[in-house]
Design a protein around this motif. Structure first.
Motif, short mmCIF file in Angstrom:
data_model
loop_
_atom_site.label_atom_id
_atom_site.label_comp_id
_atom_site.label_asym_id
_atom_site.label_seq_id
_atom_site.Cartn_x
_atom_site.Cartn_y
_atom_site.Cartn_z
N ALA A 280 0.83 -1.21 0.00
CA ALA A 280 0.00 0.00 0.00
C ALA A 280 0.86 1.25 0.00
O ALA A 280 0.55 2.24 -0.67
CB ALA A 280 -0.93 -0.01 1.22
N GLY A 281 1.96 1.22 0.75
CA GLY A 281 2.88 2.36 0.79
C GLY A 281 3.55 2.60 -0.55
O GLY A 281 3.76 3.76 -0.95
N GLU A 282 3.88 1.52 -1.24
CA GLU A 282 4.48 1.64 -2.58
C GLU A 282 3.49 2.27 -3.56
O GLU A 282 3.85 3.12 -4.39
CB GLU A 282 4.91 0.27 -3.09
N ALA A 283 2.23 1.85 -3.47
CA ALA A 283 1.21 2.35 -4.39
C ALA A 283 0.90 3.82 -4.16
O ALA A 283 0.64 4.58 -5.11
CB ALA A 283 -0.06 1.52 -4.25
N SER A 284 0.93 4.25 -2.89
CA SER A 284 0.58 5.63 -2.56
C SER A 284 1.79 6.57 -2.52
O SER A 284 1.62 7.78 -2.36
CB SER A 284 -0.14 5.67 -1.21
N GLY A 285 2.99 6.00 -2.62
CA GLY A 285 4.20 6.82 -2.57
C GLY A 285 4.55 7.30 -1.18
O GLY A 285 5.28 8.28 -1.01
N THR A 286 4.01 6.63 -0.16
CA THR A 286 4.28 7.01 1.24
C THR A 286 4.93 5.85 1.98
O THR A 286 4.56 5.54 3.12
CB THR A 286 2.98 7.42 1.95
N LEU A 287 5.90 5.20 1.34
CA LEU A 287 6.53 4.02 1.94
C LEU A 287 7.25 4.36 3.23
O LEU A 287 7.21 3.57 4.19
CB LEU A 287 7.52 3.41 0.94
N ASP A 288 7.90 5.52 3.29
CA ASP A 288 8.62 5.90 4.52
C ASP A 288 7.67 6.06 5.70
O ASP A 288 7.94 5.57 6.81
CB ASP A 288 9.43 7.18 4.30
N ASP A 289 6.53 6.72 5.47
CA ASP A 289 5.54 6.90 6.54
C ASP A 289 4.93 5.56 6.95
O ASP A 289 4.69 5.30 8.15
CB ASP A 289 4.43 7.84 6.09
N THR A 290 4.70 4.70 5.98
CA THR A 290 4.13 3.37 6.26
C THR A 290 5.08 2.55 7.12
O THR A 290 4.65 1.91 8.09
CB THR A 290 3.84 2.63 4.95
N LEU A 291 6.35 2.55 6.77
CA LEU A 291 7.35 1.79 7.54
C LEU A 291 7.47 2.34 8.95
O LEU A 291 7.60 1.58 9.92
CB LEU A 291 8.69 1.84 6.83
N ASP A 292 7.44 3.65 9.08
CA ASP A 292 7.51 4.28 10.41
C ASP A 292 6.29 3.89 11.24
O ASP A 292 6.40 3.60 12.44
CB ASP A 292 7.55 5.80 10.25
N ARG A 293 5.11 3.89 10.60
CA ARG A 293 3.88 3.51 11.30
C ARG A 293 3.92 2.05 11.73
O ARG A 293 3.50 1.71 12.83
CB ARG A 293 2.67 3.74 10.38
N MET A 294 4.48 1.20 10.88
CA MET A 294 4.60 -0.21 11.22
C MET A 294 5.59 -0.44 12.36
O MET A 294 5.38 -1.31 13.21
CB MET A 294 5.06 -1.00 9.99
N ALA A 295 6.66 0.34 12.39
CA ALA A 295 7.63 0.23 13.48
C ALA A 295 6.97 0.57 14.82
O ALA A 295 7.15 -0.13 15.82
CB ALA A 295 8.82 1.16 13.23
N THR A 296 6.16 1.64 14.81
CA THR A 296 5.43 2.03 16.03
C THR A 296 4.43 0.95 16.42
O THR A 296 4.28 0.62 17.61
CB THR A 296 4.70 3.37 15.81
N TYR A 297 3.75 0.39 15.42
CA TYR A 297 2.76 -0.66 15.67
C TYR A 297 3.42 -1.87 16.33
O TYR A 297 2.95 -2.37 17.36
CB TYR A 297 2.11 -1.07 14.35
N TYR A 298 4.50 -2.37 15.74
CA TYR A 298 5.17 -3.56 16.28
C TYR A 298 5.78 -3.28 17.65
O TYR A 298 5.82 -4.17 18.51
CB TYR A 298 6.25 -4.05 15.32
N GLU A 299 6.24 -2.06 17.85
CA GLU A 299 6.80 -1.68 19.14
C GLU A 299 5.74 -1.75 20.23
O GLU A 299 5.95 -2.29 21.32
CB GLU A 299 7.37 -0.27 19.04
N LYS A 300 4.56 -1.19 19.93
CA LYS A 300 3.45 -1.20 20.89
C LYS A 300 2.98 -2.64 21.16
O LYS A 300 2.71 -3.01 22.30
CB LYS A 300 2.29 -0.36 20.37
N GLN A 301 2.85 -3.42 20.09
CA GLN A 301 2.38 -4.79 20.24
C GLN A 301 3.36 -5.62 21.08
O GLN A 301 2.94 -6.44 21.90
CB GLN A 301 2.18 -5.44 18.87
N HIS A 302 4.65 -5.41 20.85
CA HIS A 302 5.67 -6.14 21.61
C HIS A 302 5.61 -5.76 23.09
O HIS A 302 5.66 -6.63 23.96
CB HIS A 302 7.05 -5.84 21.05
#
Length: 401
Positions: free
Chosen positions: A135-157
């Motif tokens: 989805a990040g590749e398609a919208s051109g917001t891959l950096d924001d997507t990866l940052d959001r995923m890092a926060t998500y996995y951090e919270k889940q952990h």
């Protein structure tokens, strides 16, 4: 697969060195050439320090979060994805992740997108991260997507660690208490048994009970070992079957205090995952399918599965959820409001934050309650055994005097 150490020059003519996994010297040279490295020296490593030893999870959550954040930072700084992966190959401490990134770099150099390259390594990159990257590749917001995923996995952990810590503590103390009891009954109590038999008088009931328990453990200790091993094996087998796992997970949710913590943590994970997927414009049916793989509890998985089918037939997501006690009214009402107002991602994020806070507070309360309870329990058990030995000793002392 052998590991080769190399020295060479990169595309800028700078000296570089490192290691690469390949089936042969020829393949190693080809892989390095694809990276733009002209090999000057190449030899197979025989050192044990370079051999991959993998225990437990493929990649530690902290290492994975760090990788996502670094990749997001490099892309945001204008570094190409291929070059960013190349940099992270040399920086990551996880050999498993390093080898996966080497393969991903090869895929990227062949023109494949990052999401497709990640999909080749399902043990490291879950469907959630793959779809988010796509989805990040398609919208051109891959950096924001990866940052959001890092926060998500951090919270889940962090949330997962809190739940595990809260549930592990009483189990650990319980095992320790049982071990102490068995040790006392199997080694300490028998030392006094012969002496008590010489009294010739009737022993106190508490002493007789402890002596009988000690004798039973010495004779039939192997039964305890067999029962524990059997229970563990049966439990593992039941978890592999969907039907039996459903009833096990149902029983977990019905446990006093602990069941509420598990329920809230699963709701938080579900809400946080859906919110992240919706923000990245992942199709709603696909998002629900991903959530089914993320959740650990089979009861909630089946409810999400029903919600997906309900949505597919044109009904509201909340129809199956409202009819089950697992989802509190607040959750279904927030989701219904989100559906009506078109702010489902925001509503789910609020639900996730609320229940994350609830889990943290509940685990803290549980730990503060369990600690004195377990100490008192252990003191009572050990005190009973000590008392059973001391009472006859006092009686013997009084007879002598």
């Amino acid at each position: 697969m052998p590991l080769y150490l190399y020295e060479g020059r990169n595309s800028r003519g700078e000296l570089c060195e490192g290691k690469v996994k390949a089936d042969s010297t020829k393949e190693a040279t080809q892989r390095l050439r694809k990276r733009g490295i002209k090999v000057m020296q190449l030899q197979e490593s025989k050192s044990l320090f370079y051999r991959e030893i993998q225990v437990g999870r493929a990649v530690k959550p902290t290492q994975f979060v760090l990788f996502l954040r670094q990749l997001a930072t490099l892309i945001r700084a204008g570094v190409t994805i291929v070059e960013a992966i190349r940099i992270l190959i040399d920086q990551t401490e996880s050999r498993t992740l390093q080898h996966a990134l080497e393969k991903i770099e090869e895929e990227l150099r062949q023109g494949h997108p990052l999401s497709k390259a990640m999909a080749q390594h399902p043990r490291i990159f879950t469907p959630l991260i793959i779809n988010m990257v796509k989805a990040g590749e398609a919208s051109g917001t891959l950096d924001d997507t990866l940052d959001r995923m890092a926060t998500y996995y951090e919270k889940q952990h962090r949330l997962r660690q809190k739940v595990i810590s809260a549930l592990t503590y009483p189990v650990a103390v319980g095992i320790f208490a049982i071990a102490v009891i068995i040790f006392l009954l199997a080694t300490v109590v028998p030392m006094f048994a012969d002496m008590f038999l010489q009294f010739g008088s009737e022993l106190p009931a508490i002493t007789q009970f402890v002596l009988d328990s000690s004798a039973w453990i010495q004779m039939y200790w192997w039964i305890i070992a067999i029962v524990i091993a059997t229970l563990y094996t049966v439990l593992c087998l039941l978890k592999r079957n969907k039907t039996s796992k459903y009833y096990l997970d149902y029983a977990k949710l019905k446990l006093p205090i602990v069941g509420k913590i598990i329920q809230k943590s699963q709701i938080s994970r579900m809400s946080s995952t859906l919110s992240s997927l919706f923000v990245s414009s992942v199709p709603i049916l696909q998002a629900f399918a991903i959530v089914e793989e993320v959740l650990d509890n089979e009861v909630m998985v089946q409810l999400i599965h029903k919600s997906r089918h309900s949505l597919g037939s044109g009904e509201s997501i909340t129809v199956p959820l409202k009819s089950h006690w697992v989802f509190p009214p607040m959750v279904t009402q927030m989701i219904a409001i989100g559906e009506q107002t078109g702010t489902l991602d925001q509503m789910l994020d609020k639900v996730a934050q609320f229940y994350e806070t609830e889990v943290e507070q509940a685990t803290e309360r549980l730990q503060s309650l369990i600690e004195p309870t377990m100490i008192i329990f252990l003191a009572v058990i050990v005190g009973t055994i000590v008392l059973s030995i001391m009472v006859p000793m006092f009686e013997l002392f009084n007879q002598i005097n």
